[in-house]
Scaffold this active site. Sequence first.
Site, PDB file in Angstrom:
ATOM      1  N   TYR A 174     -25.582  13.671  28.804  1.00 31.56           N
ATOM      2  CA  TYR A 174     -24.285  13.865  28.158  1.00 31.56           C
ATOM      3  C   TYR A 174     -23.296  12.789  28.614  1.00 31.56           C
ATOM      4  CZ  TYR A 174     -19.872  15.700  26.695  1.00 31.56           C
ATOM      5  OH  TYR A 174     -18.644  15.825  26.095  1.00 31.56           O
ATOM      6  N   TRP A 178     -19.727   9.993  27.201  1.00 31.90           N
ATOM      7  CA  TRP A 178     -19.015   9.275  26.148  1.00 31.90           C
ATOM      8  C   TRP A 178     -19.386   7.803  26.038  1.00 31.90           C
ATOM      9  CZ3 TRP A 178     -14.124  10.155  23.238  1.00 31.90           C
ATOM     10  CH2 TRP A 178     -13.942  11.508  22.952  1.00 31.90           C
TER      11      TRP A 178
HETATM   12  N1  LIG Z   1      -6.086   9.665  27.558  1.00 31.84           N
HETATM   13  C1  LIG Z   1      -7.185  10.413  27.382  1.00 31.84           C
HETATM   14  N2  LIG Z   1      -7.316  11.143  26.259  1.00 31.84           N
HETATM   15  C2  LIG Z   1      -8.419  11.923  26.084  1.00 31.84           C
HETATM   16  C3  LIG Z   1      -9.464  11.951  27.036  1.00 31.84           C
HETATM   17  C4  LIG Z   1      -9.296  11.162  28.214  1.00 31.84           C
HETATM   18  O1  LIG Z   1     -10.162  11.154  29.105  1.00 31.84           O
HETATM   19  N3  LIG Z   1      -8.169  10.417  28.341  1.00 31.84           N
HETATM   20  N4  LIG Z   1     -10.579  12.736  26.822  1.00 31.84           N
HETATM   21  C5  LIG Z   1     -10.850  13.214  25.472  1.00 31.84           C
HETATM   22  C6  LIG Z   1     -11.751  14.367  25.494  1.00 31.84           C
HETATM   23  S1  LIG Z   1     -13.370  14.097  25.877  1.00 31.84           S
HETATM   24  C7  LIG Z   1     -11.370  15.623  25.155  1.00 31.84           C
HETATM   25  S2  LIG Z   1     -12.515  16.868  25.132  1.00 31.84           S
HETATM   26  C8  LIG Z   1      -9.977  15.944  24.811  1.00 31.84           C
HETATM   27  C9  LIG Z   1      -9.513  17.215  25.525  1.00 31.84           C
HETATM   28  O2  LIG Z   1      -8.419  17.769  24.919  1.00 31.84           O
HETATM   29  P1  LIG Z   1      -7.773  19.073  25.554  1.00 31.84           P
HETATM   30  O3  LIG Z   1      -8.824  19.953  26.106  1.00 31.84           O
HETATM   31  O4  LIG Z   1      -6.861  19.664  24.543  1.00 31.84           O
HETATM   32  O5  LIG Z   1      -6.902  18.406  26.723  1.00 31.84           O
HETATM   33  P2  LIG Z   1      -6.580  18.725  28.242  1.00 31.84           P
HETATM   34  O6  LIG Z   1      -5.785  17.550  28.696  1.00 31.84           O
HETATM   35  O7  LIG Z   1      -7.787  19.092  29.008  1.00 31.84           O
HETATM   36  O8  LIG Z   1      -5.668  20.020  28.178  1.00 31.84           O
HETATM   37  C10 LIG Z   1      -4.454  20.051  27.453  1.00 31.84           C
HETATM   38  C11 LIG Z   1      -3.450  20.911  28.169  1.00 31.84           C
HETATM   39  O9  LIG Z   1      -3.836  22.284  28.159  1.00 31.84           O
HETATM   40  C12 LIG Z   1      -3.050  22.949  29.134  1.00 31.84           C
HETATM   41  N5  LIG Z   1      -3.759  24.114  29.626  1.00 31.84           N
HETATM   42  C13 LIG Z   1      -4.778  24.137  30.503  1.00 31.84           C
HETATM   43  N6  LIG Z   1      -5.192  25.400  30.719  1.00 31.84           N
HETATM   44  C14 LIG Z   1      -4.412  26.194  29.940  1.00 31.84           C
HETATM   45  C15 LIG Z   1      -4.362  27.601  29.707  1.00 31.84           C
HETATM   46  O10 LIG Z   1      -5.120  28.390  30.263  1.00 31.84           O
HETATM   47  N7  LIG Z   1      -3.442  28.041  28.819  1.00 31.84           N
HETATM   48  C16 LIG Z   1      -2.580  27.223  28.179  1.00 31.84           C
HETATM   49  N8  LIG Z   1      -1.736  27.745  27.292  1.00 31.84           N
HETATM   50  N9  LIG Z   1      -2.599  25.884  28.387  1.00 31.84           N
HETATM   51  C17 LIG Z   1      -3.507  25.383  29.251  1.00 31.84           C
HETATM   52  C18 LIG Z   1      -2.844  21.945  30.244  1.00 31.84           C
HETATM   53  O11 LIG Z   1      -1.483  21.959  30.629  1.00 31.84           O
HETATM   54  C19 LIG Z   1      -3.304  20.634  29.642  1.00 31.84           C
HETATM   55  O12 LIG Z   1      -2.398  19.573  29.888  1.00 31.84           O
HETATM   56  O13 LIG Z   1      -9.115  14.868  25.204  1.00 31.84           O
HETATM   57  C20 LIG Z   1      -9.577  13.597  24.721  1.00 31.84           C
HETATM   58  N10 LIG Z   1      -8.515  12.654  24.943  1.00 31.84           N
HETATM   59  N1  LIG Z   2     -12.423  19.564  35.752  1.00 30.67           N
HETATM   60  C1  LIG Z   2     -12.681  19.117  34.519  1.00 30.67           C
HETATM   61  N2  LIG Z   2     -13.840  18.485  34.268  1.00 30.67           N
HETATM   62  C2  LIG Z   2     -14.099  18.028  33.036  1.00 30.67           C
HETATM   63  C3  LIG Z   2     -13.163  18.194  31.985  1.00 30.67           C
HETATM   64  C4  LIG Z   2     -11.938  18.865  32.278  1.00 30.67           C
HETATM   65  O1  LIG Z   2     -11.075  19.055  31.397  1.00 30.67           O
HETATM   66  N3  LIG Z   2     -11.731  19.295  33.553  1.00 30.67           N
HETATM   67  N4  LIG Z   2     -13.462  17.717  30.739  1.00 30.67           N
HETATM   68  C5  LIG Z   2     -14.858  17.598  30.383  1.00 30.67           C
HETATM   69  C6  LIG Z   2     -15.011  16.842  29.155  1.00 30.67           C
HETATM   70  S1  LIG Z   2     -14.173  17.493  27.799  1.00 30.67           S
HETATM   71  C7  LIG Z   2     -15.788  15.744  29.025  1.00 30.67           C
HETATM   72  S2  LIG Z   2     -16.044  15.086  27.464  1.00 30.67           S
HETATM   73  C8  LIG Z   2     -16.480  15.159  30.173  1.00 30.67           C
HETATM   74  C9  LIG Z   2     -16.552  13.631  30.123  1.00 30.67           C
HETATM   75  O2  LIG Z   2     -17.595  13.183  30.918  1.00 30.67           O
HETATM   76  P1  LIG Z   2     -18.363  11.802  30.629  1.00 30.67           P
HETATM   77  O3  LIG Z   2     -18.382  11.503  29.182  1.00 30.67           O
HETATM   78  O4  LIG Z   2     -19.664  11.864  31.342  1.00 30.67           O
HETATM   79  O5  LIG Z   2     -17.380  10.781  31.373  1.00 30.67           O
HETATM   80  P2  LIG Z   2     -17.230   9.193  31.222  1.00 30.67           P
HETATM   81  O6  LIG Z   2     -16.422   8.777  32.399  1.00 30.67           O
HETATM   82  O7  LIG Z   2     -16.696   8.859  29.887  1.00 30.67           O
HETATM   83  O8  LIG Z   2     -18.725   8.680  31.392  1.00 30.67           O
HETATM   84  C10 LIG Z   2     -19.288   7.708  30.588  1.00 30.67           C
HETATM   85  C11 LIG Z   2     -20.125   6.775  31.440  1.00 30.67           C
HETATM   86  O9  LIG Z   2     -20.779   5.856  30.582  1.00 30.67           O
HETATM   87  C12 LIG Z   2     -20.701   4.547  31.176  1.00 30.67           C
HETATM   88  N5  LIG Z   2     -20.851   3.568  30.097  1.00 30.67           N
HETATM   89  C13 LIG Z   2     -19.892   2.968  29.344  1.00 30.67           C
HETATM   90  N6  LIG Z   2     -20.448   2.153  28.442  1.00 30.67           N
HETATM   91  C14 LIG Z   2     -21.785   2.235  28.600  1.00 30.67           C
HETATM   92  C15 LIG Z   2     -22.910   1.618  27.959  1.00 30.67           C
HETATM   93  O10 LIG Z   2     -22.791   0.868  27.011  1.00 30.67           O
HETATM   94  N7  LIG Z   2     -24.151   1.959  28.413  1.00 30.67           N
HETATM   95  C16 LIG Z   2     -24.332   2.819  29.453  1.00 30.67           C
HETATM   96  N8  LIG Z   2     -25.588   3.077  29.836  1.00 30.67           N
HETATM   97  N9  LIG Z   2     -23.292   3.401  30.075  1.00 30.67           N
HETATM   98  C17 LIG Z   2     -22.048   3.122  29.653  1.00 30.67           C
HETATM   99  C18 LIG Z   2     -19.376   4.541  31.871  1.00 30.67           C
HETATM  100  O11 LIG Z   2     -19.324   3.544  32.865  1.00 30.67           O
HETATM  101  C19 LIG Z   2     -19.297   5.971  32.416  1.00 30.67           C
HETATM  102  O12 LIG Z   2     -19.859   6.054  33.700  1.00 30.67           O
HETATM  103  O13 LIG Z   2     -15.840  15.595  31.382  1.00 30.67           O
HETATM  104  C20 LIG Z   2     -15.758  17.010  31.479  1.00 30.67           C
HETATM  105  N10 LIG Z   2     -15.292  17.379  32.796  1.00 30.67           N
HETATM  106 MO   LIG Z   3     -14.479  16.045  26.012  1.00 28.41          MO
END
Ligand SMILES: Nc1nc2c(c(=O)[nH]1)N[C@H]1C(S)=C(S)[C@@H](COP(=O)(O)OP(=O)(O)OC[C@H]3O[C@@H](n4cnc5c(=O)[nH]c(N)nc54)[C@H](O)[C@@H]3O)O[C@H]1N2
Ligand SMILES: Nc1nc2c(c(=O)[nH]1)N[C@H]1C(S)=C(S)[C@@H](COP(=O)(O)OP(=O)(O)OC[C@H]3O[C@@H](n4cnc5c(=O)[nH]c(N)nc54)[C@H](O)[C@@H]3O)O[C@H]1N2
Ligand SMILES: [Mo]
Length: 749
Positions: free
Chosen positions: A106, A108
């Site tokens: 898994y 991104w």
């Molecule tokens: N800049 C940036 N943008 C991203 C990403 C990133 O790594 N960097 N990751 C992307 C990815 S993979 C995803 S999945 C999305 C995630 O998108 P989301 O899951 O919507 O984003 P989060 O920042 O985890 O949470 C949003 C807000 O929810 C609030 N929150 C947390 N728990 C609760 C709760 O129990 N109740 C309520 N009411 N609010 C709560 C927190 O204050 C938090 O700031 O974002 C994407 N966008």
């Molecule tokens: N506590 C907490 N944990 C969370 C979350 C949260 O809200 N709270 N959010 C969760 C969510 S929504 C998500 S989506 C996950 C995200 O978790 P991941 O998607 O696993 O996080 P990334 O840091 O995007 O990891 C991508 C990796 O791919 C590598 N990479 C980039 N380009 C390439 C390429 O071309 N080839 C290869 N082989 N590698 C490459 C990068 O260096 C990096 O290490 O985290 C989850 N974890």
């Molecule tokens: Mo995510």
Amino acid sequence: MRYQTATQWGVYEVEVIDGEICAVHGIDLDPAPAPMGQLLCDGVQHKLRVQRPAVRKQWLERRDRNLRGRDEFVDVPWDEALDLAAQELKRVIDDFGNTSIFAGSYGWASAGRFHHAQSQLHKFTNLLGGSTRAMNSYSTAAAQVILPHVVAPWHHMELEQTTWDEIAAHAELVVAFGGIALRNTQVAYGGITEHQSTGGLTAASQAGVEFVTVSPTADDAPDWLRADWIAPRPGTDVALMLGIAYELECAGLAHHQFLASHCVGYDRFKAYLRGQSDGVEKSPAWAALICDVPAQTIQTLAHRMAKRRTFVTAAWSLQRADHGEQPYWMLVTLAAMLGQIGLPGCGFGFGYGAEGHVGSSWRRFNWATFSKGRNPTQFAIPVARIADMLLNPGSAVAYNGRDITYPDVQLIYWAGGNPFHHHQDLNRLVEAWRKPATVIVNEPWWTPTAQWADIVFPATTALERNDICASSHDPYAHVMQQAIAPQGQARSDHDIFRGLAEYMGVLDEFAEGRDEAAWLRHMWERSAAQASREGFELPPFDEFWQAQSYRIPETQERATWLGAFRHDPAIHPLNTPSGKIEIFSETIAGFNYADCPGHPVWLEPFERLGGQGSVVYPLHLLSPQPERRLHSQLDHADHSQSGKIRGKEVMTMHPDAAAARGIAKGDVVRVFNQRGACLAGVRFSSAMRADVVSLPTGAWFAPQFDANNASLELNGNPNVLTRDKGTSSLAQGPSSGTCLVEVERWVQD
Ligand SMILES: Nc1nc2c(c(=O)[nH]1)N[C@H]1C(S)=C(S)[C@@H](COP(=O)(O)OP(=O)(O)OC[C@H]3O[C@@H](n4cnc5c(=O)[nH]c(N)nc54)[C@H](O)[C@@H]3O)O[C@H]1N2
Ligand SMILES: Nc1nc2c(c(=O)[nH]1)N[C@H]1C(S)=C(S)[C@@H](COP(=O)(O)OP(=O)(O)OC[C@H]3O[C@@H](n4cnc5c(=O)[nH]c(N)nc54)[C@H](O)[C@@H]3O)O[C@H]1N2
Ligand SMILES: [Mo]
């Protein structure tokens, strides 16, 4: 020279002088290029790049598993590394079978249709006879399983739900649980061309739409939105929504006609709401005690919602918590009670502050992907159950009405993800990670996951190869040009698997006689065939490559999400067993899960403020997405590092909570609970609950082990504190949102 590239957070022009990246510019098509683009400036050509294939010393010498993560690496020539990996793959397949290879992988990684690391890995392992895979995403695991039972498949929702334009034109009130965190809309999986979320929200606000954000912190909505802010305890949204529902029902504001014509099971739910089934009335006063929001506020909100054209929405974060299925089911139920589902700009939707494509009105088009073939084992685990799987081979886990038996994993292959970023309770993952005989990782940088591997293949980044960015939620396709030479001896994931395929005797099947250029052309031609079927023509490949970007023609107006269903549920039924919105689901009830019964309910999470665990650990830890990067990616680059305090990720806390603990500005703090501890910088904000702290994800896992083997994580990675537990027996999603901690000033001894 300028080269076009595309990332998961936008399309950029990269300026290169003498082989060095020196500047990054947003493209003209993007009205609001994400500042995160600057990460590419210094993050790609960096000393943390993996230069050569590397093998862990003690694994090489004696196939050690225990020193993983604490050992040195030795550089080996490509041929030798490929040979070692191929021999291990063969050995594991012969001795244990294909399900003993875990290639869920898994993550991104990078945008780009061809050099999509997982697809390359999956095609390769499929040709070997398959592997164990992962189902669903960390982002929306609970939503992906609950919503098809209740209303619609997740991908329909994501791509077809209500647009910002409709909200601006038709809604009067938006109630946003978890707010609308614009920082997150920089990002969209597979890439994004025009960042329009800020514009969409601005337009709605200017059109007079009122906003209420329900979130433990006011930062989840921009100040200029002037939203009314309700701040419940985290993880208690379901109780709050039940309080609203109760008020709607008792004040005669529930839309009984819609509930009868378009939903099933309201009566069962109502019996629960009124306390007939369990003796507890879910009144605003009951809710107030759980969520710490005054009953009067809940009542007033209920009346306001019933009187307006209302859109209710929730952040994805709400379902990444213990019983994360419930807030989503309950939100749909609440919208059904308001009776406005299927009217333009009204009803419910998810994730308007999650990714930049949500709420866009762009035409959707299924661009060709790199075809992976079929996984012959057909076997997958719920994505967030990896540590459970490694620790408990042979035991079973409940999932969506069936039991899945964990395989005996001997070999992990990860390409394009960072489990030591994304998984919960990383100290537990460290234990679990010692189980398999071999871990192989493709990575551009020496990330924690690379450091915890046995064989590391250096992967190129998108800037070192040619590709096409084209995602089903975006109307554009873009050329991604190679801008710099591969760093060190790095190879693309495709070339790495090509090399392995040769050793494994499946090169012809893997490469299909094409090189990179031929693959890009081939994929474009497959997209062109699809376009023809949909009534438009793509330009010839060479013309596209020359022009660098292409936008598909817009056609007819987008249909209103669930509009046809509203109009006539008999002619346009939903994809649910009853064809209607399932407020009670016979299917889910039939699973007999105590942690996910037949209708939405309030279930105590394993810990929460005002509830279990809060005496010892009185602060709730939020771990949202980081503003300055995508997860852990490019954390070493200036744009990310300049947001740190003394090199540590910054935790936001209320000044009163800090003062009570003798914590001052600029201090480093230790954040801890029964599962682990990490260091973090601190910043203060009064615009949050005083019993909540917020530490974004993404700092690279850097555990320091003491004599008792207890570890202190040094960079501020919140996942040493979160618990590794499935949301419920239904979805088994990650529950990172449920987390209590204590914080103290850190004094170095
Ligand atoms: N800049 C940036 N943008 C991203 C990403 C990133 O790594 N960097 N990751 C992307 C990815 S993979 C995803 S999945 C999305 C995630 O998108 P989301 O899951 O919507 O984003 P989060 O920042 O985890 O949470 C949003 C807000 O929810 C609030 N929150 C947390 N728990 C609760 C709760 O129990 N109740 C309520 N009411 N609010 C709560 C927190 O204050 C938090 O700031 O974002 C994407 N966008
Ligand atoms: N506590 C907490 N944990 C969370 C979350 C949260 O809200 N709270 N959010 C969760 C969510 S929504 C998500 S989506 C996950 C995200 O978790 P991941 O998607 O696993 O996080 P990334 O840091 O995007 O990891 C991508 C990796 O791919 C590598 N990479 C980039 N380009 C390439 C390429 O071309 N080839 C290869 N082989 N590698 C490459 C990068 O260096 C990096 O290490 O985290 C989850 N974890
Ligand atoms: Mo995510």
